[in-house]
Design a protein around this motif. Sequence first.
Motif, PDB file in Angstrom:
ATOM      1  N   ALA A 432       0.810  -1.209   0.000  1.00 21.55           N
ATOM      2  CA  ALA A 432       0.000   0.000   0.000  1.00 21.55           C
ATOM      3  C   ALA A 432       0.848   1.266   0.000  1.00 21.55           C
ATOM      4  O   ALA A 432       0.615   2.184  -0.793  1.00 21.55           O
ATOM      5  CB  ALA A 432      -0.945   0.001   1.198  1.00 21.55           C
ATOM      6  N   ARG A 462      -4.943  -2.973   2.562  1.00 21.76           N
ATOM      7  CA  ARG A 462      -5.014  -1.608   3.071  1.00 21.76           C
ATOM      8  C   ARG A 462      -4.035  -1.428   4.233  1.00 21.76           C
ATOM      9  O   ARG A 462      -3.503  -2.380   4.782  1.00 21.76           O
ATOM     10  CB  ARG A 462      -6.443  -1.286   3.517  1.00 21.76           C
ATOM     11  CG  ARG A 462      -7.463  -1.291   2.379  1.00 21.76           C
ATOM     12  CD  ARG A 462      -8.887  -1.238   2.885  1.00 21.76           C
ATOM     13  NE  ARG A 462      -9.121  -2.315   3.844  1.00 21.76           N
ATOM     14  CZ  ARG A 462      -9.661  -2.132   5.057  1.00 21.76           C
ATOM     15  NH1 ARG A 462     -10.033  -0.923   5.453  1.00 21.76           N
ATOM     16  NH2 ARG A 462      -9.850  -3.157   5.863  1.00 21.76           N
ATOM     17  N   VAL A 532      -6.703   5.629   6.841  1.00 20.53           N
ATOM     18  CA  VAL A 532      -6.685   4.317   6.177  1.00 20.53           C
ATOM     19  C   VAL A 532      -6.541   4.546   4.678  1.00 20.53           C
ATOM     20  O   VAL A 532      -7.317   5.314   4.074  1.00 20.53           O
ATOM     21  CB  VAL A 532      -7.972   3.522   6.474  1.00 20.53           C
ATOM     22  CG1 VAL A 532      -7.967   2.218   5.675  1.00 20.53           C
ATOM     23  CG2 VAL A 532      -8.094   3.239   7.961  1.00 20.53           C
ATOM     24  N   TYR A 533      -5.524   3.894   4.104  1.00 19.23           N
ATOM     25  CA  TYR A 533      -5.302   4.019   2.651  1.00 19.23           C
ATOM     26  C   TYR A 533      -5.545   2.666   2.000  1.00 19.23           C
ATOM     27  O   TYR A 533      -5.037   1.631   2.441  1.00 19.23           O
ATOM     28  CB  TYR A 533      -3.882   4.485   2.358  1.00 19.23           C
ATOM     29  CG  TYR A 533      -3.570   4.507   0.874  1.00 19.23           C
ATOM     30  CD1 TYR A 533      -4.195   5.438   0.036  1.00 19.23           C
ATOM     31  CD2 TYR A 533      -2.690   3.586   0.312  1.00 19.23           C
ATOM     32  CE1 TYR A 533      -3.939   5.443  -1.334  1.00 19.23           C
ATOM     33  CE2 TYR A 533      -2.424   3.598  -1.042  1.00 19.23           C
ATOM     34  CZ  TYR A 533      -3.055   4.527  -1.865  1.00 19.23           C
ATOM     35  OH  TYR A 533      -2.807   4.533  -3.224  1.00 19.23           O
ATOM     36  N   ASP A 534      -6.333   2.694   0.912  1.00 20.42           N
ATOM     37  CA  ASP A 534      -6.657   1.493   0.138  1.00 20.42           C
ATOM     38  C   ASP A 534      -5.947   1.576  -1.209  1.00 20.42           C
ATOM     39  O   ASP A 534      -6.270   2.452  -2.029  1.00 20.42           O
ATOM     40  CB  ASP A 534      -8.168   1.405  -0.065  1.00 20.42           C
ATOM     41  CG  ASP A 534      -8.595   0.075  -0.679  1.00 20.42           C
ATOM     42  OD1 ASP A 534      -7.731  -0.617  -1.255  1.00 20.42           O
ATOM     43  OD2 ASP A 534      -9.794  -0.266  -0.593  1.00 20.42           O
ATOM     44  N   THR A 650       2.309   6.726  -1.419  1.00 20.68           N
ATOM     45  CA  THR A 650       1.252   5.784  -1.794  1.00 20.68           C
ATOM     46  C   THR A 650       1.635   4.983  -3.033  1.00 20.68           C
ATOM     47  O   THR A 650       2.323   5.462  -3.934  1.00 20.68           O
ATOM     48  CB  THR A 650      -0.060   6.530  -2.060  1.00 20.68           C
ATOM     49  OG1 THR A 650       0.112   7.424  -3.178  1.00 20.68           O
ATOM     50  CG2 THR A 650      -0.489   7.322  -0.841  1.00 20.68           C
TER      51      THR A 650
END
Length: 780
Positions: A432, A462, A532-534, A650
């Motif tokens: 991620a 994630r 939270v990063y997806d 990211t």
Amino acid sequence: MEDASAAAIIDARGILTGWSEGAQRLTGYPAHEALGRAVRELLAEAVPPEAMSARSGTVMVRHRDGYLVGLRVRACAVTGPDGEPGGYVITAASPGRGETSLAGLAFQQASMSMSVFDTSQRYLRLNDAACHVMGVSEETLLGRHFPETVEEAEHSRGFNWHLRHVVETGRPLRYESYTGAPALNREHAWVTEMWPVRDAAGGLVGTALAAFDSTEQYWARQRLALLNEAAAAIGTTLDVVRTAEELIGVVVPRFADFASVDLFDWVLGADEAPAAAAEEITLRRVAHGSVTEGTPEAAVHVGQVDVYPSFSPIARAMREGRAIVSQAGEPAFMRWVAERNSRAPEGRPYRKGVHSMMAVPLRARGITLGVAVAVRVAQPDDYAADDAVFAEELASRAAVCVDNARRFARERTTALALQHSLLPRGLPGQAAVQVAHRYLPSGSAAGIGGDWFDVIPLSGSRVALVVGDVVGHGIPSTATMGRLVTAVRTLADVDLPPDELLTHLDDLVTHLASDDLGDEVAELGATCLYAVYDPVTRRLNLAAAGHPAPALVLPDGSARLIPMSAGPPLGVGGLPFEATELQLPEGSVVALYTDGLVEDRDRDVDHATDELCRALTVPADSLDALCDTVLKAVLPEEPSDDVALLLARTRALGADQVATWDVTPDPAEVATTRQAATDQLTAWGLDETAFVTELVVSELVTNAIRYGAPPIQLRLIRDQTLICEVSDGSSTSPHLRRAHQDDEGGRGLLLVAQLTQRWGSRQTTRGKTIWCEQSLTPLF
């Protein structure tokens, strides 16, 4: 005639016709030079009218050698045969000699120095104490001008100026000085009262003074002032070595020509004092100072260890717990000096003249921490009992500061060790984001704060990014931080959305701040930012509880703060948190930080934030290098608070790494879905995982059709692991249960748990998702 008096006879015309041996001694003129001369030729000035009328008083006579002599004279008329005055018999004596009046005796025997001057600052009278101070007899000084009797120095000119000032103004004055005296081998403090002397008609005829030796009071005031100065100068930092240096700065040069501070090694570390003391004492020199630049007389250099034998004054002071004074000539003192000379012979010339030393133990809370040594070389006075009392008081204050610094260092070391054990040491590799981080503990007296950061892998590739800051400093703050770190990881494992996670965390902080009875909420709070990063959707979902907004650097090089609502700090309770969601291009950098990076009482927050954004746009070879660039550009030289910085670049999972199927809620679709998943694994080159994946897909899809609700969806993600997700519209979470031998079902999730690395479920806005992960066999 005795030496104390003299006699002379003058006729009616004022011609000397008789001259005694005593007169010769007082004036220096032999009889053959004096007889036949007019008496006025011997006078240095006219006889005062009041003396003429009273036929007694003090007159000034010029000695044969040229200087003036003040004489106390009395005239007695001689009558001739016809009854007419035929002359006078004059008796003369030095003032004070042969004094018989009570007032005269009181003046002559006064314990303070008293003198009388004429209006031209010439001596007319001195008492015994004044003669003792000047070191000469009264006859030597009478009639002489004051500047002629003292050395040319600033204090002599000041004294003479005050004498003239009394004559010029006709007013008394009080004069305080710290000077030497001709007959005294050291400087003394004096309180001098000067006042004008007037005749019966009110005319100014001279100046009188009384000087009181106030040396003891002066030094008492100096010692008190030094103690007050020490209270402000010692202990300005919670650093043991710096505190010792401040003690040296106070005592040198006013109290000692050389001083040193030696401490036990355990004082400089995090250990406690040993149970028993050794016969020989081993100490480490932490500070010393001298009136001589470079401190060449020191036999031990700063940082070196020295062993003090039991006979030494240092060992005695530490053994007996009191100041030990030692003077030249005493066996222990001479042995100590000889040992110093043998150890460091190059400093022998600078130790010449050492005549007094004092060793004072540094004790706090009943524990001896070390010793302070004071030595006098140039200062003439030996250390006395009053000096020992003063030194013990000064050492006591310094010892408390040293102990506070030691305890602070110990607590800081403990808090730092605890904090490092709670912070992530090695962040797990995942697809991620790429991360880099820095944590800088504060060096301020407040102690270590409760700043923390974390990177938590979540399901579906994630990742959660967390930064937080607990109010306060020290071990309690660090312990609270540990609780919050654990709570965030636990709540993250439940896979709650950021705003819901902060709500639960807020409840926890409120609970921790409450007392046992729950009546009041204590002053305990924290700030936190949870994101939270997806990598599949490239969406960042974040919420904050009283925490600064993160900065975002886009691939085009532009930087800005992410607009979001900060929300209330944790522990306030009863207020909602608002989540913010945005989609990020691949390669964006998200900078999360604690307020210590941009907030300080001497800095403007907006300006510091602008500096942060500019620093994030500086080209760097890596995220680690960018961390260093940011800290160097934004932080002041001495940050007042802890700083945590977390940078995340990211990444995105491409379409070729994700496969999704909508599943019709019909049991007949299970086989079709299982075959589609197997075909996708073949396309990815993951045939070795097909057997387990078929079983997992069958069980999860079957459960979703049987117990869930539409819509149902299957998703496979090829990342560092193979992730299988089945989503449905029901919010009921599954759980493992033990199936009995005669049960037809109930073994599906148990089978999934046994065949995969880990599994779980998370709530979504449309229901729930059951997921599991399988390890991938390396391709090489």
